[in-house]
Every structure is written in C-alpha cells, then in structure tokens.
Motif scaffolding. Structure first.
Motif, PDB file in Angstrom:
ATOM      1  N   ILE A 176       0.839  -1.202   0.000  1.00 13.47           N
ATOM      2  CA  ILE A 176       0.000   0.000   0.000  1.00 13.47           C
ATOM      3  C   ILE A 176       0.870   1.246   0.000  1.00 13.47           C
ATOM      4  N   SER A 177       1.936   1.249   0.791  1.00  8.48           N
ATOM      5  CA  SER A 177       2.820   2.425   0.839  1.00  8.48           C
ATOM      6  C   SER A 177       3.506   2.656  -0.508  1.00  8.48           C
ATOM      7  N   VAL A 178       3.873   1.546  -1.186  1.00 11.32           N
ATOM      8  CA  VAL A 178       4.510   1.677  -2.503  1.00 11.32           C
ATOM      9  C   VAL A 178       3.531   2.263  -3.512  1.00 11.32           C
ATOM     10  N   ILE A 179       2.308   1.733  -3.503  1.00 15.02           N
ATOM     11  CA  ILE A 179       1.296   2.216  -4.455  1.00 15.02           C
ATOM     12  C   ILE A 179       0.986   3.683  -4.220  1.00 15.02           C
ATOM     13  N   LEU A 180       0.787   4.043  -2.982  1.00 18.23           N
ATOM     14  CA  LEU A 180       0.467   5.427  -2.672  1.00 18.23           C
ATOM     15  C   LEU A 180       1.641   6.362  -2.950  1.00 18.23           C
ATOM     16  N   GLY A 181       2.861   5.844  -2.786  1.00 19.60           N
ATOM     17  CA  GLY A 181       4.033   6.699  -2.953  1.00 19.60           C
ATOM     18  C   GLY A 181       4.472   6.911  -4.385  1.00 19.60           C
ATOM     19  N   PHE A 182       4.262   5.898  -5.248  1.00 23.75           N
ATOM     20  CA  PHE A 182       4.795   5.994  -6.608  1.00 23.75           C
ATOM     21  C   PHE A 182       3.709   5.957  -7.681  1.00 23.75           C
ATOM     22  N   LEU A 183       2.827   4.962  -7.564  1.00 22.28           N
ATOM     23  CA  LEU A 183       1.867   4.757  -8.639  1.00 22.28           C
ATOM     24  C   LEU A 183       0.821   5.862  -8.702  1.00 22.28           C
ATOM     25  N   VAL A 184       0.399   6.365  -7.556  1.00 21.08           N
ATOM     26  CA  VAL A 184      -0.659   7.379  -7.552  1.00 21.08           C
ATOM     27  C   VAL A 184      -0.211   8.626  -8.313  1.00 21.08           C
ATOM     28  N   ARG A 185       1.062   8.996  -8.183  1.00 15.72           N
ATOM     29  CA  ARG A 185       1.555  10.190  -8.876  1.00 15.72           C
ATOM     30  C   ARG A 185       1.600   9.998 -10.389  1.00 15.72           C
ATOM     31  N   ARG A 186       1.664   8.732 -10.831  1.00 13.47           N
ATOM     32  CA  ARG A 186       1.731   8.462 -12.258  1.00 13.47           C
ATOM     33  C   ARG A 186       0.353   8.291 -12.868  1.00 13.47           C
ATOM     34  N   LEU A 187      -0.677   8.264 -12.003  1.00 10.60           N
ATOM     35  CA  LEU A 187      -2.021   8.078 -12.536  1.00 10.60           C
ATOM     36  C   LEU A 187      -2.457   9.255 -13.395  1.00 10.60           C
ATOM     37  N   VAL A 188      -1.862  10.427 -13.165  1.00 11.91           N
ATOM     38  CA  VAL A 188      -2.192  11.603 -13.985  1.00 11.91           C
ATOM     39  C   VAL A 188      -1.760  11.369 -15.429  1.00 11.91           C
ATOM     40  N   ASP A 189      -0.584  10.777 -15.582  1.00 15.89           N
ATOM     41  CA  ASP A 189      -0.078  10.481 -16.927  1.00 15.89           C
ATOM     42  C   ASP A 189      -0.618   9.171 -17.472  1.00 15.89           C
ATOM     43  N   SER A 190      -0.985   8.242 -16.566  1.00 12.04           N
ATOM     44  CA  SER A 190      -1.497   6.924 -16.983  1.00 12.04           C
ATOM     45  C   SER A 190      -2.828   6.646 -16.303  1.00 12.04           C
ATOM     46  N   PRO A 191      -3.880   7.337 -16.674  1.00 10.43           N
ATOM     47  CA  PRO A 191      -5.171   7.152 -16.009  1.00 10.43           C
ATOM     48  C   PRO A 191      -5.755   5.756 -16.178  1.00 10.43           C
ATOM     49  N   HIS A 192      -5.301   5.027 -17.217  1.00 10.06           N
ATOM     50  CA  HIS A 192      -5.828   3.682 -17.433  1.00 10.06           C
ATOM     51  C   HIS A 192      -5.417   2.717 -16.310  1.00 10.06           C
ATOM     52  N   LEU A 193      -4.446   3.113 -15.488  1.00 11.21           N
ATOM     53  CA  LEU A 193      -4.021   2.249 -14.368  1.00 11.21           C
ATOM     54  C   LEU A 193      -4.815   2.508 -13.085  1.00 11.21           C
TER      55      LEU A 193
END
Length: 419
Positions: A264-281
């Motif tokens: 959860i910490s990894v997802i919140l720390g890295f993936l969430v910030r990339r959701l702007v560029d990759s909304p399909h994730l």
C-alpha cells in the motif's frame, strides 16, 4: 377432630402401599414414608407445635410420596395432594384450612424447596433428614436404583457428581436440623467427593489399561501411576500444541499485515503520482488497494484480543462454572479470593480436570476463529492480487489499442520523400 385420625391416616396409607406393591419404588416406599413421619414428629415435638399444626405435619408426612405409586416422578406431589384430599373428604372431619395447610406442606417437598411457613420447613427437613445421617449412603443407592428401574436412565449418569452438587445446594431450614445434621451432611459430601475421584480413576484405568479385578494391588498401583502420568502428558502436549498453533497463526497474520502495508505504501508513494499520466491504471490500483486494505483488516481481527470481565463469583466456583486457569476470568479478583478459589478447585479432582478440559476446548475455539480469519485474509489477498494483475493487463491492452497511429503519408509530407 378425633384423635383416631392419626391411626386412620397411618392405616390408609399403609394399605395403599401394601395393596398394590411397586417393586420399582426401591426408595419412595412405605419404609421411607414411615421414616419421614418419625422425623416430622421429632422436629414438631422440638418446636412444641399445637395439636392442629402437629396433625398437619403428620398427615403431610404420610401422604407426601403416595403419588409415586400412581404418577410420574415429576408430578407425584400433585397426585399426593389429590390422594390426601380424597381421604380427608371421606373422613368428613376435615376442615378447609387444615386440608390446604397439608397440601402446602406436601407441595413444599418439590425440588427446589421453597417453603413458605414453619410447617413447610419442618416437612422439607423431615423429607431430607437422611442427608445428614449415616443412612444416606444406603438411601442414595436406593434412589439411583429406583431412577434406573423407572426409566430415568439419564438421571443416573454422573450420579456421584450430580449428588455432590445437589447436596452442596441443599439447605436445612429449621435451626434444629441445621445444628443436628449439617455436620453429618458435610461428611457425606466429603465421602462422595472421595468416591467420585475413585470412580473417575477406576473407570479411566479400566478403559486405558484394562485392569482386571483380580490383579494384585501392586500391579494396580503401578498402572494407576502410569495413567496419572499419561493424563498429565496428554494435557501438557495438547496445551503446547495449541500454543504453537496460536503462535503460527499470529505469525501468518503479522506477515499478511506487513506485506500488504508495504504494498500500500509503494502504491500510494509511486503509482498514484503516475495516474495523472497513466489514467488507465486507476482501476488496477484501486482493486489492489482495496484488496490489500481488506486483507490487513481481516488479519488484525484474527489477532485482536477479546476483553473479558476478569472476575468471578464464589457461587461460580462452588457450582464449578468458572475456568480458574485462564487469566481473563480472574485478573480483577483479589489475591485472597483467587487463592480461596484455586485451593477449593485443587481439592476437587473432578473440578480440576474439568477446568483443564474446558481450557483446552476454549483454546481450540479461539484457534478456530483465528484460522478462519487468516484463511479468509489469504483468500482475499489471492483474489485481489489476481484481479489486480488481470485488470492491469486488460487496461494496458485497451490503452495500446486506443493509442493514435502515425500514417505513411504524413511522414512523406513531412520529409518530401518516402525514403
């Protein structure tokens, strides 16, 4: 009322028993009735009752068990009252108040005893007078035999244990019987406790070692010693196994909590910030977050301790209803109360073993709850992880298929040549 009523009552009840003998009534018979009559007269004489009160107790004593000849055990008091009323009506000497007082005394013998007057108290004490005498040993055997003959087999199971509990709850109501019989009743209880321990030990020996009655005393003692060690080993190994399983369950739960917390910490720390560029994730990320959070919650429920009352009542110890080896049942009690309770338990082998058995059972119940939660947590984690991977690949494929393509003509226009 004529003094001959005493003799007529005795003759009438005696005739009832003798005219239609009931071989199944090994205890509630004429012998017991005469004994109760004698005890009732003894107690009544001590309190110097009036003639009417003495007659009331006397007639009640004669009739109190006659219902056993014509009704089931649960309703014999009502039948006894019915037989008494029929007799008094035929005598044509009865008075309504007297008949009702006699009926009250008879009904007062119903267990549990709840006498409402001195006469009813005398009747109750007369009926259970043998609890405090040496005759109790014989009468107890006769009662058990009668229960078996009359089809109350279930009541004969654990007879000694149930008898001890019954005697401990029983009380004499008149001060005369309290002074005269309490000590004798206490001795009868102690004798039964010793017998109870001997019966439990003997039955267990026979079932595990097949001890022959003809075996010499030395052999029986040796086998008894082996059995005692075997029982202790069984309790120890079972408790240790449950403890190890509990530790294993806690480790599994902690592992699930740690792994999912890191994810959860990894997802919140890295993936969430990339959701702007990759909304399909977004969907795969949400699925994974929900499954991880659910897994953590279920794993925490598996290890979360339950808060107990932490105290016990003395009645619970007397009635053997509390587990004194589990801290949750005594951590709020005073050292004096706990010392008294444990001392009482240690003197009663049956109570001690029952507490150990209940403790093992309770440990098993707790283990089952833990493993159900942990199994559910692993299932949620497995399903969530699988769904996350599937949705990730689906989202990536859909995104790739929807991406804009660069045409050849566009390239040619831009360069002026296809090469």
């Amino acid at each position: 009322m004529s003094n001959n009523i005493y003799k007529r009552v005795a003759n009438h009840v005696t005739a009832l028993y003798e005219s239609d003998p009931h071989p199944n009534l090994t205890f509630h018979n004429l012998v017991h009735t005469k004994a109760v009559v004698a005890r009732a007269e003894e107690i009544a004489a001590h309190y110097q009752l009036s003639e009417t009160d003495t007659l009331t107790v006397y007639i009640a004593a004669w009739f109190h068990d006659t219902g056993h000849m014509f009704a089931e055990m649960e309703h014999h008091e009502e039948k006894s009252v019915e037989l008494m009323r029929a007799f008094m009506e035929k005598e044509d000497e009865g008075r309504a108040a007297l008949v009702e007082a006699i009926a009250g005394c008879i009904m007062a013998t119903r267990i549990p005893h709840q006498p409402k007057s001195q006469l009813e108290e005398i009747m109750c004490d007369a009926d259970t007078y043998h609890f405090g005498t040496k005759d109790f040993k014989t009468s107890n055997k006769l009662i058990k035999k009668e229960f078996a003959l009359r089809g109350y087999i279930a009541k004969t199971q654990d007879w000694v244990l149930n008898t001890v509990e019954f005697l401990e709850k029983h009380k004499f109501f008149t001060s005369y019987c309290q002074v005269l019989l309490e000590e004798g009743k206490r001795k009868n209880i102690e004798r039964l406790r010793k017998k109870k321990s001997a019966v439990v030990s003997e039955n267990t020996h026979k079932s595990l070692f097949d001890i022959d009655a003809s075996s010499d005393e030395a052999t029986q003692k040796e086998r008894a010693g082996l059995l005692s060690k075997g029982v202790q080993t069984m309790f120890r190994l079972t408790s240790e196994n449950h403890f190890r399983l509990s530790e294993l369950a806690d480790r599994k739960a902690n592992l699930l909590i740690s792994v999912n917390a890191i994810m959860i910490s990894v997802i919140l720390g890295f993936l969430v910030r990339r959701l702007v560029d990759s909304p399909h994730l977004t969907i795969p990320a949400v699925v994974f977050l929900v499954s991880s959070l659910s897994t953590i919650i279920i794993a925490i429920l598996a290890t979360r301790p339950r808060v107990t009352e932490g105290n016990f009542k003395r009645d619970d110890v007397v009635n053997k209803k509390t587990n004194l080896v589990f801290f949750g049942n005594f951590y709020k009690s005073t050292p004096e109360d706990y010392t008294w309770a444990v001392s009482r338990m240690m003197k009663d082998t049956e109570y001690l073993y029952s507490v150990l058995i209940r403790d093992i059972h309770q440990m098993g119940v707790v283990l089952a709850r833990k493993y159900v939660y942990i199994r559910t947590a692993y299932t949620v984690f497995m399903v969530g992880l699988t769904l996350s991977v599937i949705t990730f690949f689906v989202a990536s494929i859909v995104q790739a298929s929807n991406a804009p393509k660069t045409s050849t003509s566009s390239v040619k226009d831009a360069t002026g040549s296809p090469f």
